[in-house]
Design an enzyme around this catalytic site. Sequence first.
Site, PDB file in Angstrom:
ATOM      1  CG  ASP A   9     -40.240 -17.390  90.662  1.00  0.00           C
ATOM      2  OD1 ASP A   9     -41.412 -17.601  91.377  1.00  0.00           O
ATOM      3  OD2 ASP A   9     -40.383 -16.852  89.575  1.00  0.00           O
ATOM      4  CG  MET A  10     -44.356 -21.954  88.279  1.00  0.00           C
ATOM      5  SD  MET A  10     -45.955 -23.022  89.076  1.00  0.00           S
ATOM      6  CE  MET A  10     -46.919 -21.371  88.973  1.00  0.00           C
ATOM      7  CG  ASP A  11     -45.968 -17.798  87.327  1.00  0.00           C
ATOM      8  OD1 ASP A  11     -46.498 -18.258  86.311  1.00  0.00           O
ATOM      9  OD2 ASP A  11     -46.340 -17.578  88.430  1.00  0.00           O
ATOM     10  CE  LYS A 143     -41.348 -16.130  95.441  1.00  0.00           C
ATOM     11  NZ  LYS A 143     -41.047 -16.844  94.049  1.00  0.00           N
ATOM     12  CG  ASP A 168     -39.060 -14.397  86.503  1.00  0.00           C
ATOM     13  OD1 ASP A 168     -39.661 -13.556  85.874  1.00  0.00           O
ATOM     14  OD2 ASP A 168     -39.367 -14.836  87.844  1.00  0.00           O
TER      15      ASP A 168
END
Length: 220
Positions: A9-11, A143, A168
């Site tokens: 995932d990124m953020d 998501k 996260d």
Amino acid sequence: MNIQAVLFDMDGVLIDSEPAWQKAELEVFNQLGLNLTQTDVEQTIGLRIDLVVDYWYKRRPWPKYDNAQTTQAIAEKVVAFILKEGQALPGILDAISLCKSFGLKVGLATSSPHYIIDAVLNRLALNNAFDAIESAEHLALGKPHPEVYLNCAKALAVAAEHCLAIEDSFNGLVAARAASMQTIAIPEAKFANDAKWVIAHHQLTDATEFGQVLNQYQLD
């Protein structure tokens, strides 16, 4: 379990941008008169930003609703933060390098739009780090729907059950589990003791512990 790819995932996984999202949402929504609190905006962590805007409009409608305009206002504040202050989260650059050293494919599966992806990858010098990048920006559902993860696995030409996803947020974790992937949760410290993370296969304090998890799998 045989693992052939790791999907990030990124953020909140690559970069500590979740506080920037929350701050931007509070500023924009409260300018519209919603009077949200920090606890309120934490409810939607991991959702695509247009879905966050829709979420709050359904609960606290405001006049002259324009989802695209509100979404853009929030995202612009986040991009400004990323380009000025964004930093890689502990251990994440080493985790990506470790994947590559084992010959694993590396993917990025995020709810964020491409202009935010570009800002993050430029800021962290990760423009060539990923074998596939998939955004939920234009998908019918973001998501916790698994489509963005399934699309990323397909782009990597790896079966979903042979992928390990790092998340996260709980919404992201649900998406990865729904895609039949192995999962690692790295929640923000203040949420780490929440019982809901039990659905993850592994829970870490940060990505510096990633190698310990990877060693538990058969790698191709």
